[in-house]
Design an enzyme around this catalytic site. Structure first.
Site, PDB file in Angstrom:
ATOM      1  NE  ARG A  38      -5.023 -29.534  -8.255  1.00  0.00           N
ATOM      2  CZ  ARG A  38      -4.180 -28.563  -8.243  1.00  0.00           C
ATOM      3  NH1 ARG A  38      -3.096 -28.739  -7.504  1.00  0.00           N
ATOM      4  NH2 ARG A  38      -4.029 -27.298  -9.060  1.00  0.00           N
TER       5      ARG A  38
ATOM      6  CG  ASP B 274      -1.674 -29.012 -10.625  1.00  0.00           C
ATOM      7  OD1 ASP B 274      -0.759 -28.562  -9.750  1.00  0.00           O
ATOM      8  OD2 ASP B 274      -1.890 -28.369 -11.715  1.00  0.00           O
TER       9      ASP B 274
ATOM     10  CG  PHE C 283       6.870 -31.466 -12.546  1.00  0.00           C
ATOM     11  CD1 PHE C 283       6.784 -30.155 -12.223  1.00  0.00           C
ATOM     12  CD2 PHE C 283       5.798 -32.021 -12.984  1.00  0.00           C
ATOM     13  CE1 PHE C 283       5.483 -29.443 -12.104  1.00  0.00           C
ATOM     14  CE2 PHE C 283       4.286 -31.552 -12.819  1.00  0.00           C
ATOM     15  CZ  PHE C 283       4.517 -30.028 -12.305  1.00  0.00           C
TER      16      PHE C 283
ATOM     17  CG  ASP D  59      10.067 -25.541  -7.658  1.00  0.00           C
ATOM     18  OD1 ASP D  59      11.484 -26.150  -7.504  1.00  0.00           O
ATOM     19  OD2 ASP D  59       9.580 -25.346  -8.830  1.00  0.00           O
TER      20      ASP D  59
END
Ligand code: IMP
Ligand code: MG
Length: 184
Positions: free
Chosen positions: A164, A158, A151, A102
């Site tokens: 997950r 998660d 996101f 990220d």
């Protein structure tokens, strides 16, 4: 769980296909070399398990834990490393595996930590990369998918430790994220 999903971004089939392709590249790069994989948990566990089963060369695996996210979807940029690497990394060819690149702060921090053990070489491999979010001077060496700045959850990733176990990569509905923000 499924009703919290707004959109499936990458299907299970696409992930399977791409992982095989990436595993071939990694196998080619490390053929005849001693490979040690260091996976960053918890996010990379599913990716790690699926990827290494398609790398048919001798390799060692160890894990280290890092966290940069609290309960929100924005990186805190303070990376905490937990746990110790048990394998001696001196003169080893290390491949660090993470779920997502990220801002890049996590991998930057882990590379720094691993360098202390004097490995021969350090490369990085991620399932996902958000190119628009990079805040460091390094880039991942192996990437499965580049994604937009959204996101995502699933396949190891998660939101507040949930989702997950989704077998695909998905975007959550806004109300799920907003609901959590107001309840904190
Ligand atoms: P970085 O240090 O900003 O590169 O963040 C890396 C870590 O943040 C990853 O290992 C993930 O755990 C988490 N992360 C970043 N983006 C996402 C996302 O879209 N979904 C879930 N976790 C994420
Ligand atoms: Mg993570």
């Amino acid at each position: 769980m499924e009703r919290d999903i707004k959109e499936v971004l990458i299907s299970e089939e696409r992930i399977k296909h791409k992982i095989k392709e990436l595993a071939k590249k990694i196998t080619h790069t490390y053929k005849g070399k001693e490979l040690t994989i260091i996976a960053i948990t918890n996010g990379s566990i599913i990716f790690l398990a699926d990827l290494i089963r398609h790398i048919p060369i001798p390799l060692l695996v160890d894990v280290i834990s890092a966290s940069s996210y609290g309960s929100s979807t924005e990186s805190s940029e303070i990376v905490t490393i937990l746990g110790q690497i048990k394998i001696d990394l001196k003169n080893r060819n290390v491949l660090i595996i993470d779920d997502i690149f990220d801002t890049g702060k996590t991998l930057e921090r882990i590379i720094k930590k691993i360098s202390q053990f004097n490995p021969k070489d350090i490369k990085t491999c991620v399932l996902l990369e958000k190119p628009d979010r990079h805040k460091v001077n390094i880039k991942p060496d192996f990437v499965c998918f580049q994604i937009p700045n959204e996101f995502v959850v699933g396949y190891g990733l998660d939101y507040n430790e949930k989702y997950r176990n989704l077998p695909y990569i998905a975007v959550l509905k806004e109300e799920i994220i907003n609901k959590n923000k107001t309840s904190i």
